[in-house]
Design a protein around this motif. Structure first.
Motif, PDB file in Angstrom:
ATOM      1  N   PRO A  33     -36.655 -30.445 -32.561  1.00 50.93           N
ATOM      2  CA  PRO A  33     -36.687 -31.777 -33.167  1.00 50.93           C
ATOM      3  C   PRO A  33     -37.530 -32.787 -32.399  1.00 50.93           C
ATOM      4  CG  PRO A  33     -34.572 -31.401 -32.101  1.00 50.93           C
ATOM      5  CD  PRO A  33     -35.318 -30.111 -32.020  1.00 50.93           C
ATOM      6  N   SER A  34     -37.311 -32.894 -31.103  1.00 51.68           N
ATOM      7  CA  SER A  34     -38.023 -33.892 -30.298  1.00 51.68           C
ATOM      8  C   SER A  34     -38.436 -33.226 -29.000  1.00 51.68           C
ATOM      9  CB  SER A  34     -37.123 -35.103 -30.029  1.00 51.68           C
ATOM     10  OG  SER A  34     -37.811 -36.081 -29.269  1.00 51.68           O
ATOM     11  N   PRO A  63     -55.559 -35.435 -19.800  1.00 51.00           N
ATOM     12  CA  PRO A  63     -54.562 -34.493 -20.341  1.00 51.00           C
ATOM     13  C   PRO A  63     -54.214 -34.849 -21.779  1.00 51.00           C
ATOM     14  CG  PRO A  63     -53.545 -36.024 -18.795  1.00 51.00           C
ATOM     15  CD  PRO A  63     -55.028 -36.230 -18.684  1.00 51.00           C
ATOM     16  N   VAL A  64     -53.789 -33.853 -22.520  1.00 50.62           N
ATOM     17  CA  VAL A  64     -53.423 -34.024 -23.927  1.00 50.62           C
ATOM     18  C   VAL A  64     -51.983 -33.559 -24.102  1.00 50.62           C
ATOM     19  CG1 VAL A  64     -53.905 -33.370 -26.314  1.00 50.62           C
ATOM     20  CG2 VAL A  64     -55.791 -33.671 -24.687  1.00 50.62           C
ATOM     21  N   THR A  65     -51.167 -34.389 -24.734  1.00 52.73           N
ATOM     22  CA  THR A  65     -49.760 -34.066 -24.953  1.00 52.73           C
ATOM     23  C   THR A  65     -49.555 -33.554 -26.372  1.00 52.73           C
ATOM     24  OG1 THR A  65     -49.013 -35.742 -23.381  1.00 52.73           O
ATOM     25  CG2 THR A  65     -47.404 -34.979 -25.000  1.00 52.73           C
ATOM     26  N   LEU A  66     -48.934 -32.402 -26.483  1.00 54.47           N
ATOM     27  CA  LEU A  66     -48.538 -31.868 -27.775  1.00 54.47           C
ATOM     28  C   LEU A  66     -47.110 -32.303 -28.047  1.00 54.47           C
ATOM     29  CD1 LEU A  66     -49.549 -29.919 -30.055  1.00 54.47           C
ATOM     30  CD2 LEU A  66     -48.250 -28.129 -28.882  1.00 54.47           C
ATOM     31  N   ALA A  67     -46.835 -32.746 -29.262  1.00 56.57           N
ATOM     32  CA  ALA A  67     -45.499 -33.233 -29.625  1.00 56.57           C
ATOM     33  C   ALA A  67     -45.009 -32.504 -30.861  1.00 56.57           C
ATOM     34  CB  ALA A  67     -45.537 -34.736 -29.895  1.00 56.57           C
ATOM     35  N   SER A  68     -43.701 -32.305 -30.934  1.00 56.16           N
ATOM     36  CA  SER A  68     -43.143 -31.689 -32.137  1.00 56.16           C
ATOM     37  C   SER A  68     -43.453 -32.552 -33.348  1.00 56.16           C
ATOM     38  CB  SER A  68     -41.634 -31.483 -31.981  1.00 56.16           C
ATOM     39  OG  SER A  68     -40.995 -32.707 -31.634  1.00 56.16           O
ATOM     40  N   VAL A  69     -43.235 -33.838 -33.232  1.00 62.76           N
ATOM     41  CA  VAL A  69     -43.546 -34.751 -34.334  1.00 62.76           C
ATOM     42  C   VAL A  69     -43.886 -36.111 -33.749  1.00 62.76           C
ATOM     43  CG1 VAL A  69     -41.124 -35.423 -34.684  1.00 62.76           C
ATOM     44  CG2 VAL A  69     -42.739 -35.664 -36.555  1.00 62.76           C
ATOM     45  N   LEU A  70     -44.871 -36.764 -34.366  1.00 62.26           N
ATOM     46  CA  LEU A  70     -45.315 -38.091 -33.956  1.00 62.26           C
ATOM     47  C   LEU A  70     -44.878 -39.125 -35.000  1.00 62.26           C
ATOM     48  CD1 LEU A  70     -48.970 -37.244 -32.817  1.00 62.26           C
ATOM     49  CD2 LEU A  70     -47.012 -37.776 -31.348  1.00 62.26           C
ATOM     50  N   PRO A  71     -44.909 -40.404 -34.661  1.00 63.51           N
ATOM     51  CA  PRO A  71     -44.548 -41.430 -35.654  1.00 63.51           C
ATOM     52  C   PRO A  71     -45.375 -41.276 -36.931  1.00 63.51           C
ATOM     53  CG  PRO A  71     -44.772 -42.402 -33.475  1.00 63.51           C
ATOM     54  CD  PRO A  71     -45.229 -40.987 -33.351  1.00 63.51           C
ATOM     55  N   GLY A  72     -44.679 -41.326 -38.065  1.00 67.19           N
ATOM     56  CA  GLY A  72     -45.364 -41.164 -39.335  1.00 67.19           C
ATOM     57  C   GLY A  72     -45.833 -39.751 -39.600  1.00 67.19           C
ATOM     58  N   ALA A  73     -45.354 -38.792 -38.804  1.00 69.35           N
ATOM     59  CA  ALA A  73     -45.797 -37.394 -38.915  1.00 69.35           C
ATOM     60  C   ALA A  73     -47.310 -37.281 -38.810  1.00 69.35           C
ATOM     61  CB  ALA A  73     -45.285 -36.763 -40.204  1.00 69.35           C
ATOM     62  N   SER A  74     -47.901 -38.113 -37.943  1.00 70.02           N
ATOM     63  CA  SER A  74     -49.350 -38.116 -37.764  1.00 70.02           C
ATOM     64  C   SER A  74     -49.824 -36.818 -37.125  1.00 70.02           C
ATOM     65  CB  SER A  74     -49.769 -39.292 -36.887  1.00 70.02           C
ATOM     66  OG  SER A  74     -49.452 -40.520 -37.496  1.00 70.02           O
ATOM     67  N   SER A 121     -37.229 -41.937 -28.231  1.00 69.47           N
ATOM     68  CA  SER A 121     -37.603 -43.149 -27.497  1.00 69.47           C
ATOM     69  C   SER A 121     -38.956 -43.000 -26.799  1.00 69.47           C
ATOM     70  CB  SER A 121     -36.512 -43.502 -26.477  1.00 69.47           C
ATOM     71  OG  SER A 121     -36.312 -42.444 -25.564  1.00 69.47           O
ATOM     72  N   TRP A 122     -39.390 -41.763 -26.544  1.00 77.44           N
ATOM     73  CA  TRP A 122     -40.700 -41.557 -25.922  1.00 77.44           C
ATOM     74  C   TRP A 122     -41.847 -41.971 -26.844  1.00 77.44           C
ATOM     75  CZ3 TRP A 122     -43.808 -38.172 -28.590  1.00 77.44           C
ATOM     76  CH2 TRP A 122     -43.174 -37.272 -29.448  1.00 77.44           C
ATOM     77  N   TRP A 123     -41.550 -42.183 -28.140  1.00 75.99           N
ATOM     78  CA  TRP A 123     -42.571 -42.709 -29.046  1.00 75.99           C
ATOM     79  C   TRP A 123     -43.065 -44.085 -28.598  1.00 75.99           C
ATOM     80  CZ3 TRP A 123     -40.525 -41.929 -34.761  1.00 75.99           C
ATOM     81  CH2 TRP A 123     -40.715 -40.583 -35.135  1.00 75.99           C
ATOM     82  N   LEU A 124     -42.197 -44.856 -27.955  1.00 74.71           N
ATOM     83  CA  LEU A 124     -42.475 -46.255 -27.680  1.00 74.71           C
ATOM     84  C   LEU A 124     -43.099 -46.434 -26.301  1.00 74.71           C
ATOM     85  CD1 LEU A 124     -39.088 -47.734 -28.962  1.00 74.71           C
ATOM     86  CD2 LEU A 124     -41.227 -47.445 -30.248  1.00 74.71           C
ATOM     87  N   THR A 125     -44.034 -47.348 -26.223  1.00 73.85           N
ATOM     88  CA  THR A 125     -44.629 -47.714 -24.932  1.00 73.85           C
ATOM     89  C   THR A 125     -44.328 -49.175 -24.576  1.00 73.85           C
ATOM     90  OG1 THR A 125     -46.712 -48.281 -26.040  1.00 73.85           O
ATOM     91  CG2 THR A 125     -46.497 -46.051 -25.144  1.00 73.85           C
ATOM     92  N   GLY A 126     -43.703 -49.882 -25.473  1.00 75.93           N
ATOM     93  CA  GLY A 126     -43.350 -51.279 -25.242  1.00 75.93           C
ATOM     94  C   GLY A 126     -42.162 -51.659 -26.098  1.00 75.93           C
ATOM     95  N   GLU A 127     -41.950 -52.942 -26.252  1.00 72.25           N
ATOM     96  CA  GLU A 127     -40.842 -53.430 -27.070  1.00 72.25           C
ATOM     97  C   GLU A 127     -41.170 -53.200 -28.539  1.00 72.25           C
ATOM     98  OE1 GLU A 127     -37.034 -54.772 -27.275  1.00 72.25           O
ATOM     99  OE2 GLU A 127     -38.229 -54.497 -25.457  1.00 72.25           O
TER     100      GLU A 127
END
Length: 312
Positions: free
Chosen positions: A65-66, A80-91, A166-172
């Motif tokens: 899931p995450s 470096p490039v980070t691979l993610a299971s899913v990004l915001p908006g399924a981008s 929560s790792w999606w966010l870099t700020g408020e």
């Protein structure tokens, strides 16, 4: 592979002029110029074949899931490039304001080759402006490369599981971001990696009504099914008396065996049973070529085949 069997339009790899005599990556056994390079639309059944990261990539695509992992790029001189299971908006990809590049696994696809799609998303991220995102890989972003051209084939992924997004966010976050985060967090199933000697790409998951172990296996399906049938006939298919073999599903060319587990047991309690089973399975696999299946083992294989489904 006939045209009637080609169920989706896809562009799998390079232009026909690039190394046309090499084997086609669709797995047909034909040369590239006589298969994909001839302009036929194909689906690459096993898109990550040849990579040590193959089981990890499938897990991130299908059921984690995450999760995030740094891609082991060949001769990585760039960022470096980070691979993610899913990004915001399924981008398919995004570049943060900081310049960090991320690729998404659980995305909409318009191609029959996930490996080429990921390579195209990475190519886009390398030149995209900070703060931009790529909704989906299309003809304008696809290149002649596949993931196999970009990754070190000997290095698996070091997958990090997250309890939320929560790792999606870099700020408020603003109101829209907060709502999206809340929606995403609400559907996460508790998931843990099962770490033990000889065990890789095995994950415990709690669905709310059942707990499962899902284990992406790297072996070719025929060999794995024969070994599982041998263990089944010996009464050695369960992880322990608190588990039950539920079946398997196919995903991107590999099998993923699944066991139902006792929900009262902590995920860490399955490490030792999984390691013990891995040793039994390795022993069964090593004897497949030397000792054909018996009649009873063939019957067991047929029973196990009836418990299979295909996702991809």
């Amino acid at each position: 592979m006939g045209r009637k069997q080609r169920t989706r339009a896809a562009t799998a790899v390079a232009d026909a002029g690039e190394n046309p005599r090499r084997p086609c990556p669709c797995g047909s056994g034909k040369r590239y110029k006589n298969c994909h390079g001839a302009g036929d639309d194909v689906i690459v059944i096993r898109p990550f074949e040849g990579l040590a990261a193959e089981p990890d990539l499938i897990a991130m695509r299908e059921f984690l899931p995450s999760a995030t992992a740094e891609l082991p790029l060949r001769g990585s001189d760039g960022d470096p490039v980070t691979l993610a299971s899913v990004l915001p908006g399924a981008s398919a990809a995004l570049v943060r304001d900081t310049g960090e590049q991320l690729l998404g696994m659980q995305v909409q696809t318009r191609s029959g080759d996930l490996s080429a799609d990921l390579a195209g998303a990475l190519s886009w991220a390398r030149t995209a402006e900070a703060g931009s995102s790529l909704p989906v890989v299309g003809p304008s972003t696809r290149t002649s490369e596949r993931l196999q051209d970009l990754l070190d084939p000997e290095i698996p992924l070091e997958v990090t599981l997250h309890r939320d997004f929560s790792w999606w966010l870099t700020g408020e976050p603003d109101a829209e971001e907060s709502a999206a985060l809340e929606r995403a967090n609400s559907v996460i199933l508790p998931t843990d990696r099962v770490d033990a000697p000889g065990v890789r790409a095995a994950y415990w998951v709690d669905t709310g009504t059942k707990a499962h172990l899902r284990w992406v296996r790297p072996e070719p399906e025929d060999r794995l099914m024969a070994a599982l049938a041998r263990l089944s006939e010996r009464g050695q298919l369960e992880l322990s008396e608190d588990s039950k073999y539920a079946g398997s599903f196919r995903a991107h060319g590999l099998l993923v065996p699944v066991w139902d587990l006792d929900r009262e047991m902590h995920s860490s309690e399955w490490a030792e049973p999984a390691a013990t089973f891995a040793a039994r399975l390795d022993e069964a696999l090593s004897g497949i070529d030397d000792e054909p299946l018996t009649v009873a083992e063939h019957r067991a294989r047929d029973v196990l085949a009836g418990k299979q489904i295909t996702l991809r």
